[in-house]
Design a protein around this motif. Structure first.
Motif, PDB file in Angstrom:
ATOM      1  N   VAL A 199       6.151   1.553   8.377  1.00 58.40           N
ATOM      2  CA  VAL A 199       5.845   2.926   8.793  1.00 58.40           C
ATOM      3  C   VAL A 199       6.902   3.457   9.752  1.00 58.40           C
ATOM      4  N   LEU A 200       7.541   2.549  10.477  1.00 60.79           N
ATOM      5  CA  LEU A 200       8.439   2.938  11.560  1.00 60.79           C
ATOM      6  C   LEU A 200       9.565   3.886  11.130  1.00 60.79           C
ATOM      7  N   PRO A 201      10.273   3.626  10.023  1.00 60.91           N
ATOM      8  CA  PRO A 201      11.337   4.564   9.631  1.00 60.91           C
ATOM      9  C   PRO A 201      10.833   5.989   9.431  1.00 60.91           C
ATOM     10  N   TYR A 202       9.636   6.148   8.867  1.00 54.67           N
ATOM     11  CA  TYR A 202       9.082   7.491   8.693  1.00 54.67           C
ATOM     12  C   TYR A 202       8.791   8.140  10.044  1.00 54.67           C
TER      13      TYR A 202
ATOM     14  N   LEU B 143       0.832  -1.201   0.000  1.00 53.21           N
ATOM     15  CA  LEU B 143       0.000   0.000   0.000  1.00 53.21           C
ATOM     16  C   LEU B 143       0.871   1.258   0.000  1.00 53.21           C
ATOM     17  N   MET B 144       1.885   1.276   0.858  1.00 53.64           N
ATOM     18  CA  MET B 144       2.751   2.453   0.957  1.00 53.64           C
ATOM     19  C   MET B 144       3.597   2.667  -0.296  1.00 53.64           C
TER      20      MET B 144
ATOM     21  N   ALA C  54       4.463   9.659  -6.494  1.00 51.59           N
ATOM     22  CA  ALA C  54       5.268  10.856  -6.253  1.00 51.59           C
ATOM     23  C   ALA C  54       4.625  11.795  -5.241  1.00 51.59           C
ATOM     24  N   VAL C  55       4.103  11.243  -4.136  1.00 53.67           N
ATOM     25  CA  VAL C  55       3.545  12.066  -3.078  1.00 53.67           C
ATOM     26  C   VAL C  55       4.609  12.266  -1.995  1.00 53.67           C
ATOM     27  N   GLY C  56       4.361  13.162  -1.071  1.00 54.06           N
ATOM     28  CA  GLY C  56       5.318  13.449  -0.029  1.00 54.06           C
ATOM     29  C   GLY C  56       5.293  12.443   1.099  1.00 54.06           C
ATOM     30  N   PRO C  57       6.308  12.505   1.992  1.00 51.88           N
ATOM     31  CA  PRO C  57       6.389  11.575   3.136  1.00 51.88           C
ATOM     32  C   PRO C  57       5.161  11.629   4.034  1.00 51.88           C
ATOM     33  N   HIS C  58       4.571  12.815   4.188  1.00 48.75           N
ATOM     34  CA  HIS C  58       3.409  12.943   5.069  1.00 48.75           C
ATOM     35  C   HIS C  58       2.259  12.063   4.568  1.00 48.75           C
ATOM     36  N   ALA C  59       2.027  12.092   3.266  1.00 52.44           N
ATOM     37  CA  ALA C  59       0.949  11.290   2.687  1.00 52.44           C
ATOM     38  C   ALA C  59       1.248   9.794   2.813  1.00 52.44           C
TER      39      ALA C  59
ATOM     40  N   THR D  65      -0.961   7.182   4.905  1.00 51.78           N
ATOM     41  CA  THR D  65      -1.447   5.967   4.239  1.00 51.78           C
ATOM     42  C   THR D  65      -1.069   4.721   5.032  1.00 51.78           C
ATOM     43  N   GLY D  66       0.179   4.674   5.519  1.00 49.94           N
ATOM     44  CA  GLY D  66       0.633   3.510   6.285  1.00 49.94           C
ATOM     45  C   GLY D  66      -0.129   3.337   7.583  1.00 49.94           C
ATOM     46  N   LEU D  67      -0.370   4.428   8.287  1.00 46.18           N
ATOM     47  CA  LEU D  67      -1.105   4.346   9.545  1.00 46.18           C
ATOM     48  C   LEU D  67      -2.564   3.963   9.309  1.00 46.18           C
ATOM     49  N   ALA D  68      -3.148   4.522   8.243  1.00 43.45           N
ATOM     50  CA  ALA D  68      -4.530   4.158   7.906  1.00 43.45           C
ATOM     51  C   ALA D  68      -4.616   2.687   7.505  1.00 43.45           C
ATOM     52  N   GLY D  69      -3.619   2.209   6.750  1.00 44.77           N
ATOM     53  CA  GLY D  69      -3.604   0.801   6.364  1.00 44.77           C
ATOM     54  C   GLY D  69      -3.435  -0.109   7.561  1.00 44.77           C
TER      55      GLY D  69
END
Length: 243
Positions: free
Chosen positions: A177-180, A45-46, A53-58, A62-66
């Motif tokens: 998601v952890l590295p972000y 998903l991520m 080509a979206v930013g890290p915030h998106a 996405t990762g947290l929502a997934g």
């Protein structure tokens, strides 16, 4: 004396070596596969979103929502599935309990016939069935094992299945998601950590299979990596088209 000691040593060696792995997987199999499912699905998903080509915030969002959506979905699905299975088993046990109460002799004869079909001599089969049928609860357990293939005292818990599925999926989905969350701004640390987690999950799965740990690890790494690559390519394609 020497012969007796030799036989005793052989008996001990057979006892110590004649063990089997847990073919049902116990808690290990569902926990590992739940974590693996979270890893693969959230990584894919991520990477799919990152391909657009979206930013890290998106990507983090996405990762947290997934993670949340997948964990709750797994928990709800496991709870419903196990609860339905348990209710079906309990209904069948109620039928068997009623038959044992109403027709004890027929049920005893049925049990004897089962043992005869497995090669036990008829007279011995009838005697075994008679002795086992003395205790109604024991008779129910024997009939459930022989006819339904279940253990009435070891039915799965829907709540335990739901909680374990939620936890294992969440742990697996958290890895990419952890590295972000720790400050990374690029995709590669998330992919690297997730692929390492997939390899470790595959290696642990080898404990309940006949495969070597490295084969299972590499296989799971390859499958997860392929899923991430495909979704990244799709994200790039559709992200460009939409943009």
């Amino acid at each position: 004396m020497a012969i007796i000691e030799t036989e005793a040593a052989l008996h001990v060696a057979h006892r110590d070596n004649h063990t089997h792995r847990d073919v049902n997987g116990g808690w290990l199999r569902p926990a590992v596969f739940g974590a693996m499912d979270g890893l693969v699905s959230n990584l894919a998903l991520m990477t799919g979103v990152a391909g657009g080509a979206v930013g890290p915030h998106a990507i983090v969002l996405t990762g947290l929502a997934g993670l949340a959506a997948g964990a709750f979905s797994m928990a709800a699905g496991e709870y419903t599935s196990v609860a339905s299975q348990r209710e079906l088993v309990e209904a069948e046990l109620a039928v068997e309990r009623r038959e044992l109460r109403r027709h004890p002799q027929d049920e005893e004869a049925e049990l004897a016939a089962l043992y005869e079909a497995r090669g036990v001599e008829p007279a011995l089969a009838r005697e075994v069935a008679r002795q086992l049928s003395h205790d109604p609860e024991q008779a129910l357990e024997i009939h459930a094992r022989e006819e339904l293939g279940i253990d009435p005292g070891d039915l799965p818990s829907p709540l335990t299945a739901a909680v374990s599925s939620f936890g294992s999926f969440a742990v697996g989905a958290l890895l990419p998601v952890l590295p972000y969350l720790l400050g990374a701004a690029a995709l590669w640390p998330a992919v690297l950590l997730a692929l390492l987690g997939l390899f470790l999950c595959g290696a642990v799965v080898a404990k309940v299979t006949a495969r070597s740990w490295w084969f299972s690890g590499v296989r799971q790494l390859a499958l997860g990596g392929a899923a991430a690559a495909v979704t990244y390519a799709l994200g790039s394609l559709f992200g460009t088209a939409v943009g």
